[in-house]
Design a protein around this motif. Structure first.
Motif: not given
Length: 276
Positions: A232, A236, A241-243
């Motif tokens: 993670r 960053q 980003h996850k989406n």
């Protein structure tokens, strides 16, 4: 035991010794045991002993003698066929391995899960992508075998490495070799195979968020929370980003990436189910 002549070894002893010879690569000792078996008129090798014998020759790289033993077997088990196919594939005789699989089907012997691992590994060794997909399809649709982690592992290696075998070997002077990749996959447990593939995908497509998420899931399944945090943190640092869109069309690799990631997701599901 044999030289002293006090006790004659039985079948179980010979099976154990031949297995050890194959594991250690002691072809000379294996041949001596073979000649001893032939010299004993009272000892007629059954399916198990013959299979162990051909497996010993295959592991030691003497495929011609392994095939002679195989052909002279009156009756063959699925393990006999698998041992011969794996032997051919392991020593890069891929065409022989695939031809033998065809012979197996014609003989009426039904291939099992292990058979398809042998066949798919042979395809991966020689970058036979179309053949690999074909046999994977045959396994699922013709023989109704549910793919296991080992099958997905072979396909991941096949799909993930086929494109870079020509590109990266030229670029890095042979830094990537099939032998190293396959050895790494066989030497690791299933979860470690997932980690191996995830790291390779991140190296190949560092701007694609998908592999990071998948690798994070693999670590989470193992309870490796520090590694999850590291992934993670890396996301960053790269501004992912996850989406974010999972794939990018790059050098026509969208379809290949989709196949790889689909395999990776399904393999992760298998790993999770195996712990239930």
């Amino acid at each position: 035991m044999i030289k002293e002549g006090d006790i004659e070894p039985n079948e179980a002893t010979l099976v154990s010794v031949l297995t050890a010879c194959g594991y250690l690569g002691r072809l000379d000792h294996g041949k001596w045991i073979h000649s001893y078996i032939d010299s004993k008129k009272s000892m007629k090798p059954n399916i198990l002993l013959s299979t162990v014998l051909l497996n010993m020759y295959a592991k030691c790289g003497d495929m011609d003698t392994a095939r002679d033993v195989f052909d002279n077997m009156g009756k063959k088990s699925v393990v006999s066929w698998n041992s011969m196919i794996m032997g051919y594939g392991s020593h890069s005789f891929v065409d022989n391995a695939l031809e033998l699989f065809s012979e197996m089907e014609k003989s009426g012997q039904v291939p099992n899960d292990a058979t398809f691992v042998c066949v798919l590994a042979a395809c991966a060794r020689s970058c036979r992508v179309l053949e690999g997909w074909w046999y994977f399809h045959v396994m699922c649709t013709v023989y109704k075998n549910e793919p296991k982690v080992d099958h997905y592992g072979c396909m991941l290696v096949l799909l993930g490495e086929a494109e870079i075998v020509t590109q990266e070997i030229r670029a890095e002077g042979g830094s990537v070799s099939w032998k190293a990749v396959l050895s790494a996959c066989h030497a690791r447990s299933n979860s470690e195979l997932g980690e191996f593939v995830g790291k390779w995908l991140i190296k190949k497509e560092p701007e694609d968020v998908g592999p990071y998420l998948l690798l994070s899931n693999v670590y989470a399944e193992e309870g490796r929370w520090e590694d999850v945090d590291d992934v993670r943190r890396l996301m960053q640092e790269k501004g992912l980003h996850k989406n974010a869109p999972t794939y990018s069309v790059k050098d026509g690799s969208l379809h290949r990436n989709s196949m790889i990631t689909s395999m990776f997701i399904r393999m992760g599901s298998r790993l999770k189910m195996s712990r239930i």
